[in-house]
Write a protein that holds these residues in place. Sequence first.
Motif, mmCIF file in Angstrom:
data_model
loop_
_atom_site.group_PDB
_atom_site.id
_atom_site.type_symbol
_atom_site.label_atom_id
_atom_site.label_comp_id
_atom_site.label_asym_id
_atom_site.label_seq_id
_atom_site.Cartn_x
_atom_site.Cartn_y
_atom_site.Cartn_z
ATOM 1 N N GLY A 1 0.851 -1.184 0.000
ATOM 2 C CA GLY A 1 0.000 0.000 0.000
ATOM 3 C C GLY A 1 0.884 1.229 0.000
ATOM 4 N N ASP A 2 0.267 2.348 -0.348
ATOM 5 C CA ASP A 2 1.045 3.577 -0.446
ATOM 6 C C ASP A 2 1.623 3.999 0.909
ATOM 7 O OD1 ASP A 2 0.557 3.597 -3.083
ATOM 8 O OD2 ASP A 2 -0.600 5.457 -3.120
ATOM 9 N N GLY A 3 2.604 4.870 0.855
ATOM 10 C CA GLY A 3 3.175 5.438 2.067
ATOM 11 C C GLY A 3 2.098 6.191 2.835
ATOM 12 N N ARG A 4 2.155 6.125 4.151
ATOM 13 C CA ARG A 4 1.287 6.889 5.065
ATOM 14 C C ARG A 4 -0.124 6.320 5.232
ATOM 15 N NH1 ARG A 4 4.060 9.466 8.420
ATOM 16 N NH2 ARG A 4 2.454 11.022 8.802
ATOM 17 N N VAL A 5 -0.417 5.177 4.607
ATOM 18 C CA VAL A 5 -1.776 4.644 4.772
ATOM 19 C C VAL A 5 -1.962 3.966 6.132
ATOM 20 C CG1 VAL A 5 -2.195 4.383 2.297
ATOM 21 C CG2 VAL A 5 -1.251 2.448 3.596
ATOM 22 N N GLY A 6 -0.821 3.635 6.783
ATOM 23 C CA GLY A 6 -0.917 3.044 8.123
ATOM 24 C C GLY A 6 -0.457 1.592 8.212
ATOM 25 N N LYS A 7 0.348 1.156 7.263
ATOM 26 C CA LYS A 7 0.831 -0.234 7.283
ATOM 27 C C LYS A 7 1.608 -0.548 8.557
ATOM 28 C CE LYS A 7 3.135 0.306 3.450
ATOM 29 N NZ LYS A 7 2.785 1.722 3.283
ATOM 30 N N THR A 8 2.614 0.295 8.843
ATOM 31 C CA THR A 8 3.443 0.061 10.028
ATOM 32 C C THR A 8 2.597 0.144 11.303
ATOM 33 O OG1 THR A 8 5.389 0.904 8.875
ATOM 34 C CG2 THR A 8 5.479 0.886 11.281
ATOM 35 N N SER A 9 1.678 1.095 11.317
ATOM 36 C CA SER A 9 0.820 1.258 12.495
ATOM 37 C C SER A 9 -0.044 0.014 12.728
ATOM 38 C CB SER A 9 -0.092 2.475 12.325
ATOM 39 O OG SER A 9 0.685 3.644 12.209
ATOM 40 N N LEU A 10 -0.547 -0.590 11.650
ATOM 41 C CA LEU A 10 -1.363 -1.802 11.787
ATOM 42 C C LEU A 10 -0.548 -2.947 12.394
ATOM 43 C CD1 LEU A 10 -3.422 -1.913 8.451
ATOM 44 C CD2 LEU A 10 -4.324 -1.611 10.762
ATOM 45 N N VAL A 11 0.682 -3.118 11.914
ATOM 46 C CA VAL A 11 1.509 -4.215 12.447
ATOM 47 C C VAL A 11 1.863 -3.963 13.904
ATOM 48 C CG1 VAL A 11 3.520 -5.687 12.076
ATOM 49 C CG2 VAL A 11 2.649 -4.341 10.203
ATOM 50 N N LEU A 12 2.241 -2.723 14.211
ATOM 51 C CA LEU A 12 2.652 -2.441 15.591
ATOM 52 C C LEU A 12 1.466 -2.557 16.552
ATOM 53 C CD1 LEU A 12 5.248 0.435 15.081
ATOM 54 C CD2 LEU A 12 5.651 -2.014 15.451
ATOM 55 N N ARG A 13 0.287 -2.179 16.096
ATOM 56 C CA ARG A 13 -0.907 -2.359 16.925
ATOM 57 C C ARG A 13 -1.170 -3.850 17.151
ATOM 58 N NH1 ARG A 13 -3.871 -0.349 20.664
ATOM 59 N NH2 ARG A 13 -4.444 1.586 19.607
ATOM 60 N N TYR A 14 -1.053 -4.623 16.078
ATOM 61 C CA TYR A 14 -1.379 -6.047 16.172
ATOM 62 C C TYR A 14 -0.348 -6.816 16.997
ATOM 63 C CZ TYR A 14 -2.769 -10.736 14.700
ATOM 64 O OH TYR A 14 -3.173 -12.042 14.680
ATOM 65 N N VAL A 15 0.931 -6.559 16.743
ATOM 66 C CA VAL A 15 1.987 -7.363 17.374
ATOM 67 C C VAL A 15 2.380 -6.808 18.741
ATOM 68 C CG1 VAL A 15 4.352 -8.233 17.116
ATOM 69 C CG2 VAL A 15 2.846 -8.148 15.132
ATOM 70 N N ASN A 16 2.451 -5.488 18.861
ATOM 71 C CA ASN A 16 2.949 -4.895 20.115
ATOM 72 C C ASN A 16 1.880 -4.153 20.910
ATOM 73 O OD1 ASN A 16 5.470 -5.771 19.349
ATOM 74 N ND2 ASN A 16 6.171 -3.784 18.613
ATOM 75 N N ALA A 17 0.647 -4.092 20.375
ATOM 76 C CA ALA A 17 -0.438 -3.367 21.047
ATOM 77 C C ALA A 17 -0.088 -1.913 21.332
ATOM 78 C CB ALA A 17 -0.874 -4.096 22.324
ATOM 79 N N THR A 18 0.588 -1.270 20.347
ATOM 80 C CA THR A 18 0.932 0.147 20.518
ATOM 81 C C THR A 18 0.446 0.944 19.308
ATOM 82 O OG1 THR A 18 3.080 -0.204 19.464
ATOM 83 C CG2 THR A 18 3.029 -0.317 21.862
ATOM 84 N N PHE A 19 0.331 2.266 19.508
ATOM 85 C CA PHE A 19 0.004 3.171 18.396
ATOM 86 C C PHE A 19 0.699 4.491 18.642
ATOM 87 C CE2 PHE A 19 -2.452 6.671 16.564
ATOM 88 C CZ PHE A 19 -2.473 6.284 15.234
ATOM 89 N N SER A 20 1.236 5.089 17.568
ATOM 90 C CA SER A 20 1.858 6.403 17.688
ATOM 91 C C SER A 20 1.315 7.333 16.608
ATOM 92 C CB SER A 20 3.375 6.286 17.545
ATOM 93 O OG SER A 20 3.924 7.568 17.305
ATOM 94 N N GLU A 21 0.950 8.556 17.010
ATOM 95 C CA GLU A 21 0.491 9.563 16.042
ATOM 96 C C GLU A 21 1.639 9.964 15.121
ATOM 97 O OE1 GLU A 21 -2.569 10.767 15.643
ATOM 98 O OE2 GLU A 21 -3.593 10.263 17.519
ATOM 99 N N GLN A 22 2.869 9.794 15.619
ATOM 100 C CA GLN A 22 4.045 10.192 14.835
ATOM 101 C C GLN A 22 4.833 8.972 14.374
ATOM 102 O OE1 GLN A 22 3.789 12.259 17.949
ATOM 103 N NE2 GLN A 22 2.580 13.576 16.629
#
Length: 174
Positions: A13-34
């Motif tokens: 998917g394109d940059g900034r759509v939230g790919k990294t955020s989805l993985v970090l939420r799923y695997v580490n249960a974290t989210f960052s606005e930045q």
Amino acid sequence: MMRTVPIKVVLLGDGRVGKTSLVLRYVNATFSEQQTPTIQASYLTKRLNFNGAMVTLAIWDTAGQERFHALGPIYYRDADAALLVYDITDKDSFDRVKSWVKELRKMAPKDIILAIAGNKCDMNSQVDLKDSERYAASIGSSHFNTSAKSNIGIEETFLDIARRVLEQKKALAE
Ligand code: GDP
Ligand code: MG
């Protein structure tokens, strides 16, 4: 030791759509606005017990190379599933899912399992859900609305991927 089925999932998917955020939420249960555009690891793993079968998802994330469509064959090699991510507040990112599917057709195994995530569903959508669901169905993909921020739809998405990959592996073994 208990047998575990390895499943490789690549994120596209394109940059900034939230790919990294989805993985970090799923695997580490974290989210960052930045969320920074790059991460260190090329993949993160998550073990889950699926109807008595142990599954280890290896979830491959890009380190920003998606901007250049330059992920390379090693990214796609042996992939069991691809999760195509767009941002529901950005219609262009949805239109671009189609070019990511073309890329998959060129680079990935023929029988790869597909799932589409319309991410940032905590915000107002610019994409008609019916259109995205219809498109997903037309390529044999599932479709989920997700939010890495509000933790919506993410478990469901990865469980759906694991279930369909396991079904396919079982069918092949029969
Ligand atoms: P990537 O380039 O596709 O890996 O996208 P990132 O995970 O780096 O996210 C890009 C930006 O979108 C970051 O500022 C995130 O905080 C934000 N973001 C990611 N997921 C969500 C979401 O579900 N909701 C909202 N509101 N923002 C999100
Ligand atoms: Mg990223």
